[in-house]
Design a protein around this motif. Sequence first.
Motif, PDB file in Angstrom:
ATOM      1  N   LEU A  43     -17.824 -41.962 -12.523  1.00 29.51           N
ATOM      2  CA  LEU A  43     -16.800 -41.073 -11.952  1.00 29.51           C
ATOM      3  C   LEU A  43     -17.302 -39.635 -11.900  1.00 29.51           C
ATOM      4  N   THR A  60     -23.874 -40.888  -8.029  1.00 33.66           N
ATOM      5  CA  THR A  60     -23.624 -41.874  -9.085  1.00 33.66           C
ATOM      6  C   THR A  60     -24.921 -42.348  -9.725  1.00 33.66           C
ATOM      7  N   LEU A 111      -8.458 -41.356  -5.481  1.00 32.08           N
ATOM      8  CA  LEU A 111      -8.971 -41.759  -6.793  1.00 32.08           C
ATOM      9  C   LEU A 111      -8.748 -43.250  -7.039  1.00 32.08           C
ATOM     10  N   TYR A 114     -11.484 -45.498  -5.866  1.00 33.62           N
ATOM     11  CA  TYR A 114     -12.699 -45.457  -6.692  1.00 33.62           C
ATOM     12  C   TYR A 114     -12.486 -46.195  -8.012  1.00 33.62           C
ATOM     13  N   LEU A 115     -11.272 -46.169  -8.529  1.00 30.72           N
ATOM     14  CA  LEU A 115     -11.011 -46.845  -9.802  1.00 30.72           C
ATOM     15  C   LEU A 115     -10.950 -48.363  -9.634  1.00 30.72           C
ATOM     16  N   ILE A 189     -14.550 -48.601 -10.366  1.00 34.95           N
ATOM     17  CA  ILE A 189     -15.154 -48.215 -11.645  1.00 34.95           C
ATOM     18  C   ILE A 189     -14.642 -49.074 -12.804  1.00 34.95           C
TER      19      ILE A 189
END
Length: 268
Positions: A43, A60, A111, A114-115, A189
Amino acid sequence: MDDFVIRALVAGMGVALIAGPLGCFVVWRRMSYFGDSLAHSALLGIALGLLYGINVNLGTVIVCSIFALLLVWLQHRRVLATDTLLGILAHAALSIGMVAISFLDNPRFDLHSYLFGDILTVRLTDLYWIYGGGAVVIALMIANWSSLTLMTIHEDLARAEGVNTMWSNILLMFLMTIVVAVSIRIVGILLVTSLLIIPAATARQLVASPENMALMAAILGLCAVFGGIFGSIQFDTPSGPSIVTAAAFMFAAISFGVAVYSRRRTAT
């Protein structure tokens, strides 16, 4: 079939083919916590990539590589236990990443994607990263298969046989870094480690040799990706968690089948 579904399937296939074999080493060496910690640090790489205008995958890879090298350095200092170091580094990276994201002035930043991943929004550039990174991972894994396997079986024996175990450990962490970077778009993630360990853990129940386990893990990963994507479209569920759910169902079904088969075999 819509283009976005085709791109999602192609992306998922690429990730499954590299995550399955590499996940075998994660299972054998009990590195799932390291995988989680690496994913948490990703992250920060995403946040820095967006802040400085560089590709988030590249950001990343850079941050995760620094994370892995810092862990190796701290391990050699023997100040704290590895799980403590992982906890400190992972949560520090995650928190710094969240703080960095708060400075972003980008209303389009999502977000949640991405999570938990959003494979249905995969773009052509993501495919380049997945297959470019995947080619590097497969090539390095094949070239170093014997040393990685020997080190996994017995590290002292590998050292006696002339294997540079320090280099092999760093290589394994680097390969995991690439897989985490290219998988975030697929499962996110918080779930990326599951794509490494669940297919490999399922394959372990079906085959005995390391090579067959790596091949079976890749096949099971492909099945999870196909099942998850089509299930996500059919039932309008989030794509990343749907892929992991499909993998978890396969693990449960195969575990049950293996247990029943073993019981009947023992009875006869």
